[in-house]
Design an enzyme around this catalytic site. Sequence first.
Site, PDB file in Angstrom:
ATOM      1  N   GLU A  27      -0.375  -2.531  -9.611  1.00 48.24           N
ATOM      2  CA  GLU A  27      -0.388  -3.582  -8.585  1.00 48.24           C
ATOM      3  C   GLU A  27       0.922  -4.382  -8.594  1.00 48.24           C
ATOM      4  O   GLU A  27       1.406  -4.802  -7.542  1.00 48.24           O
ATOM      5  CB  GLU A  27      -1.578  -4.509  -8.801  1.00 48.24           C
ATOM      6  CG  GLU A  27      -2.923  -3.839  -8.632  1.00 48.24           C
ATOM      7  CD  GLU A  27      -3.146  -3.270  -7.237  1.00 48.24           C
ATOM      8  OE1 GLU A  27      -2.599  -3.830  -6.265  1.00 48.24           O
ATOM      9  OE2 GLU A  27      -3.843  -2.246  -7.127  1.00 48.24           O
ATOM     10  N   ASP A  70       3.411  -4.899  -5.518  1.00 49.55           N
ATOM     11  CA  ASP A  70       3.827  -6.211  -4.997  1.00 49.55           C
ATOM     12  C   ASP A  70       5.342  -6.288  -4.872  1.00 49.55           C
ATOM     13  O   ASP A  70       5.879  -6.717  -3.835  1.00 49.55           O
ATOM     14  CB  ASP A  70       3.322  -7.329  -5.909  1.00 49.55           C
ATOM     15  CG  ASP A  70       1.858  -7.674  -5.679  1.00 49.55           C
ATOM     16  OD1 ASP A  70       1.305  -7.273  -4.639  1.00 49.55           O
ATOM     17  OD2 ASP A  70       1.266  -8.345  -6.540  1.00 49.55           O
ATOM     18  N   GLU A 128       0.828  -1.208   0.000  1.00 50.03           N
ATOM     19  CA  GLU A 128       0.000   0.000   0.000  1.00 50.03           C
ATOM     20  C   GLU A 128       0.861   1.257   0.000  1.00 50.03           C
ATOM     21  O   GLU A 128       0.533   2.247  -0.669  1.00 50.03           O
ATOM     22  CB  GLU A 128      -0.959  -0.009   1.193  1.00 50.03           C
ATOM     23  CG  GLU A 128      -1.937  -1.184   1.220  1.00 50.03           C
ATOM     24  CD  GLU A 128      -2.763  -1.325  -0.051  1.00 50.03           C
ATOM     25  OE1 GLU A 128      -2.894  -0.338  -0.805  1.00 50.03           O
ATOM     26  OE2 GLU A 128      -3.273  -2.421  -0.304  1.00 50.03           O
ATOM     27  N   HIS A 154       2.031   2.005  -3.458  1.00 50.13           N
ATOM     28  CA  HIS A 154       1.019   2.588  -4.349  1.00 50.13           C
ATOM     29  C   HIS A 154       1.157   4.115  -4.427  1.00 50.13           C
ATOM     30  O   HIS A 154       0.764   4.724  -5.429  1.00 50.13           O
ATOM     31  CB  HIS A 154      -0.383   2.221  -3.886  1.00 50.13           C
ATOM     32  CG  HIS A 154      -0.901   0.949  -4.490  1.00 50.13           C
ATOM     33  ND1 HIS A 154      -0.836   0.685  -5.841  1.00 50.13           N
ATOM     34  CD2 HIS A 154      -1.502  -0.136  -3.915  1.00 50.13           C
ATOM     35  CE1 HIS A 154      -1.373  -0.511  -6.083  1.00 50.13           C
ATOM     36  NE2 HIS A 154      -1.773  -1.025  -4.939  1.00 50.13           N
TER      37      HIS A 154
END
Length: 673
Positions: free
Chosen positions: A570, A574, A510, A513
């Site tokens: 994403e 990761d 997160e 991001h």
Amino acid sequence: MLVVSIGVSSCATGGKEQNTGTKPVFSAEDMDLSVDPGTNFFEYANGGWRKQHPLPDDKSRYGSFDLLAEENKEKVKLIIENAAAQNAEDGTVSQKIGDFYASGMDMDAINKAGIKPIQPLLSKINSIEKQDDIVKVISFLQQQGINPLFYYHATADQKNSKMNIAGVYQSGLGMPDRDYYLEKTDDAKKLRDAYQNYLTTLYTLSGHAETEAAKKAELVFDFETSLAKASNSRLENRDPHKTYNKVDINGVEEMVKPFPFASFIKGMGYSVPAEINVSQPEFLAEVGKLYKKEKLSTWKTFLTSVVLRNTAAYLTQDFVNANFAFYGQAMSGQKEQEPRWKKVVNTTNGALGEAVGQLFVAEYFPPAAKKRMDKLVENLRIAFGQRISQLEWMSDETKQAAQEKLDAIRVKIGYPNKWRDYSDLKVVKTSYVENILASNRFELDFDLAKIGKPVDQDEWFMTPQTVNAYYNPLANEIVFPAAILQPPFFYLDGDDAVNYGAIGVVIGHEMTHGFDDQGRLFAKDGNMEEWWTAEDSEKFNARTKVLVDQFNQFEVLPGVFANGELSLGENIADLGGLLISYQAYLNSLNGKENTEKIDGFTDKQRFYLAYSRVWAQNIRDAEIARLTKVDVHSLGSNRVNGPLPNVQEWYDAFGLDAKSPLFITPEERASIW
């Protein structure tokens, strides 16, 4: 709203075996030790688990993430049933929760009512006699949470993120994505045929002869195809610059002319705002063309179909079956429907989410979990800062700005500081559809009341009982609901290597991001602005292209490949999460080596196994095809076998070298954060 989440998939129990007496976290029966970890690490880590958890007939995908969600659903069911059993006073939260659930479970009453609950909506459509009536009806349906053409909503201004403005976003399609209408493949054609059959069934069930119903379905499909052709692709919608087009009402009406957008807003009972962001101007232009050229009868047919497909899941069993036949079986490959109680729990949870969440937190969320998470988050923040400072490809100027953004990230853990007030939501025990529509109206009022007001920084966009997490770039915040703080993500008594490999990577995911291909376009205060040097932006794009190319090579089905551009954000998150959390774990050792083996694995191995276990899953081919088209998250197997070969420490932990099929030469690896 540009909220990005960890995704969906999950698993086991654990921590130190000697503390709990439970099965070891990484027992051989959950793995497949016959598989070479350098050939397929996903299968090596999860092969046994996948054999022990075959796909239930009512699931299109079933993973450790899903297993945790199912366990949570059982907890929420108990909360709801306890509320229902209280026979609480009218107007109380318990009455609303209990009666909402009871109305959905009373299939006898639902079947007896037939389409009577939606008759006022259908009658409104049938009353259209002139063009102006189309706008009035669309406004009326919008009030009911039914969006025939577009979503009209409140959103933080991307360039003034402390204030809410109005937003308009494309809608109108019954199939999940525009590409289903446009692609020429056999599979796409089959789904188009299935969709038209579904529409035909809906019209038949609502009282039309089958021949007439089929004609109406064809008319609706052609209408929606026109909308699809004008719709942005999912990839285009990932570009915050492309979807930021702030204008006043005159600007909107110029885009959508001759459709009277101001009248549409006023028809819902709201004043016209000063500023509106139009995410897809080309789509609005097509709406204007259709408004001008299509017959009243076509509009009535289309609007009727929108009402039918938006309410089918809450009507009689025949409607429910038709809805499942298309969205469950044809689209996702499910063999059977979920038990009724699960569907109704989901709907009740959606309508009264924070009311249920408050009870969930009191019952199931230990304060110790929040305390440990607070420490983990700060450890991850420190590790991320270390990695930023060590980047060789980034200039000092951009590094400083990145550090400032990292330091400014707000953290929310567990549950909101203040809870929603549901006093104005009226719930009855006698009509499920009436409750659904009442909830929709309540949510619309709550949302649109924000327009023109400062953003509430205490608001959450997930309930505490949601098994997920998210980053919101417009608030520069990361949010971890209480429900995700359970195995296989978080082990309250587990060893650090496992927790850093699981929830630690989620935290790092997160955080990353905020610095992925979308998040990096927003500054520390949440505003969309350029804070990178041009040279650093070019270097970043070159490095992320490596990840795009790697994921584009994954053949998910014969002849079907992953979409590395759609899933880029994403995949960056990761990979970043893995590297940041591993750094944080090493920091936690304070320079000492952890030589203890637990469950037969070293601490470094446990870190990567814990990460991989989160994404254990079985999945149907139809769901693979659907998710590859519509989901920004990679498939579970690719979330393991994709990022790990870019990490040298993973090779070292398992003694892998260039002979391993997953091996990527150092110069070809993705290296970003």
